[in-house]
Design a protein around this motif. Structure first.
Motif, short mmCIF file in Angstrom:
data_model
loop_
_atom_site.label_atom_id
_atom_site.label_comp_id
_atom_site.label_asym_id
_atom_site.label_seq_id
_atom_site.Cartn_x
_atom_site.Cartn_y
_atom_site.Cartn_z
N LEU A 1 0.84 -1.19 0.00
CA LEU A 1 0.00 0.00 0.00
C LEU A 1 0.88 1.24 0.00
N THR B 1 4.30 5.16 3.49
CA THR B 1 3.28 4.52 4.34
C THR B 1 3.94 3.60 5.37
N SER C 1 3.01 0.64 5.57
CA SER C 1 3.17 -0.58 4.77
C SER C 1 4.54 -0.59 4.09
N ILE D 1 4.36 1.34 15.53
CA ILE D 1 3.69 2.43 14.81
C ILE D 1 3.68 3.68 15.69
N HIS E 1 -5.55 7.61 6.97
CA HIS E 1 -6.13 6.29 6.76
C HIS E 1 -7.02 5.96 7.96
N ALA F 1 -5.39 4.68 11.11
CA ALA F 1 -4.63 5.69 11.85
C ALA F 1 -5.58 6.60 12.63
N GLN G 1 -6.67 4.81 15.67
CA GLN G 1 -5.61 4.67 16.69
C GLN G 1 -5.36 5.98 17.44
N SER H 1 -4.46 5.91 2.27
CA SER H 1 -3.26 5.56 3.06
C SER H 1 -2.80 6.79 3.81
N THR H 2 -1.90 6.59 4.76
CA THR H 2 -1.38 7.74 5.53
C THR H 2 -0.53 8.64 4.63
N THR I 1 1.66 -2.84 14.54
CA THR I 1 0.80 -3.41 13.49
C THR I 1 1.47 -4.65 12.92
N PHE J 1 1.62 -7.23 9.79
CA PHE J 1 1.38 -7.30 8.35
C PHE J 1 1.54 -8.75 7.91
O1 LIG Z 1 -1.66 3.96 5.46
C1 LIG Z 1 -0.65 3.35 5.85
O2 LIG Z 1 0.43 3.89 6.16
C2 LIG Z 1 -0.75 1.89 6.00
O3 LIG Z 1 0.18 1.20 5.74
C3 LIG Z 1 -2.00 1.38 6.65
C4 LIG Z 1 -1.80 1.59 8.12
C5 LIG Z 1 -2.33 2.69 8.73
C6 LIG Z 1 -2.12 2.87 10.09
C7 LIG Z 1 -1.36 1.98 10.81
C8 LIG Z 1 -0.84 0.87 10.18
C9 LIG Z 1 -1.06 0.66 8.82
#
Ligand SMILES: O=C(O)C(=O)Cc1ccccc1
Length: 274
Positions: free
Chosen positions: A6, A11, A13, A86, A107, A110, A113, A132-133, A175, A177
Motif C-alpha cells: 500500500l 506509508t 506498509s 507504529i 487512513h 490511523a 488509533q 493511506s497515511t 501493526t 502485516f
Molecule cells: O496507510 C498506511 O500507512 C498503511 O500502511 C495502513 C496503516 C495505517 C495505520 C497503521 C498501520 C497501517
C-alpha cells in the motif's frame, strides 16, 4: 520478483515491506493505492507477493483485509508475517496553530488509533479518511488548516512539517502485516498456521471445534469472528495456531476439524515473526 504494498512511498506498509525485504534477494517493490488492489495484485498477475496490514494492537483487525482473505482471495496464501512499531505524527505543510486546524486527513486505521487525541485536541475538526497515511500527507500540500496523521517518514519524504509526535492513544502501538503469495511457507520449526472456518448453528459446535486444538495441545494465538455475510448472527472464525500445516500433529488436527466444521479454509503456514 515483484512485491506489492500500500503506497505511495512513506506509508507504514512501506516500512513493513522494507523490513520484510531485508531477507529477500532480487526484489522490486510495487505501489498500489488501496488495500484491495494490493491483495488483488497477485491474482491479477502483477506481483508474486504482497504485504498487507492485518491487525493493530490498539484498533484490532483491518477488516477489509480479513474479509477479502476469508471471502475473495482464493488461491492466495499467507507465507509470512512482519510486525512493526507504529508512531503517528501530526503533519502539515505550512506552520499552523492547533486552534486553526479545521480538517484532519488519514487512513481509517490511523484515525482510529488516535481517536481520543483527535477528540481532545480537535473536537470540531472535520475528519476525512484517505486510502493511506502517505496519501493524507500528500493531501495537506498548500492547505493551511488541513493536517495529516501519519508516519514521520512520510513527512520527511514529502518535505512537510511535524507538528506533534507519538499521538496514538496508547504509546506502545504495533501493526502486524501479512506476506501473501500463491504458496505459503516451508516448515521452519517455528511456524504458525492461519485457518478460517464456520460451525453449524447447534449448541457446543465452536467448543467442539476448538476442542480438537485443546486435545492435541495446539496453542491458539488468535481468534476472531467476522460476519458470514449470509445471515445476521452467523459468523466465520479466523484462528491462528502454532505449528505448520504439514507438521503431523497440525495435519491430524486439521483433518479432524474438517469433520466438525461446515467450511474450513487453510490460509497458510509461515514462520513466526521474531
Ligand atoms: O496507510 C498506511 O500507512 C498503511 O500502511 C495502513 C496503516 C495505517 C495505520 C497503521 C498501520 C497501517
Amino acid at each position: 520478483m515483484k512485491i506489492g504494498y500500500l503506497g505511495p512511498k512513506g506509508t507504514f506498509s512501506e516500512e513493513a515491506v522494507i523490513k520484510y525485504t531485508q531477507s529477500v534477494k532480487n526484489c522490486e517493490v510495487v505501489e498500489f493505492n488501496t488495500i484491495p488492489e494490493v491483495i488483488n495484485c497477485i491474482s491479477d498477475g502483477l506481483c508474486e507477493e504482497a504485504v498487507i496490514p492485518i491487525e493493530n494492537s490498539i484498533e484490532g483487525s483491518v477488516n477489509v483485509a480479513v474479509d477479502m482473505l476469508i471471502n475473495d482471495a482464493n488461491g492466495i496464501m499467507i507465507k509470512g508475517e512482519v510486525i512493526i512499531p507504529i508512531s503517528h505524527c501530526l503533519i502539515s505543510d505550512v506552520p499552523v496553530e492547533f486552534k486553526d486546524v479545521h480538517c484532519i486527513l488519514s487512513h481509517q486505521q490511523a484515525i482510529a488509533q488516535c481517536r481520543e487525541y483527535i477528540f481532545k485536541k480537535f473536537p470540531n475538526a472535520e475528519v476525512k479518511a484517505t486510502d493511506s497515511t502517505a496519501q493524507a500527507v500528500l493531501g495537506v500540500k498548500s492547505k493551511p488548516g488541513v493536517v495529516a496523521i501519519g508516519p514521520e517518514r512520510a513527512a520527511v519524504i514529502y518535505g512537510m512539517r511535524i507538528i506533534d509526535r507519538d499521538i496514538q492513544d496508547v504509546k506502545e502501538n504495533y501493526t502486524r502485516f501479512l506476506v501473501l503469495s500463491q504458496r505459503d511457507g516451508v516448515i521452519t520449526g517455528k511456524d504458525k498456521t492461519s485457518i478460517v472456518f464456520s460451525v453449524p448453528n447447534v449448541p457446543g459446535s465452536l467448543y467442539n471445534a476448538l476442542g480438537v486444538l485443546a486435545n492435541k495441545e495446539i496453542n491458539m494465538t488468535k481468534i476472531e469472528s467476522r460476519p458470514s455475510r449470509k445471515k445476521l448472527g452467523e459468523y466465520v472464525f479466523w484462528v491462528d495456531i502454532e505449528g505448520h500445516r504439514e507438521d503431523e500433529i497440525v495435519k491430524s488436527a486439521l483433518e479432524e476439524l474438517k469433520s466438525r466444521t461446515d467450511f474450513l479454509k487453510v490460509l497458510g503456514s509461515y514462520p513466526k515473526f521474531k
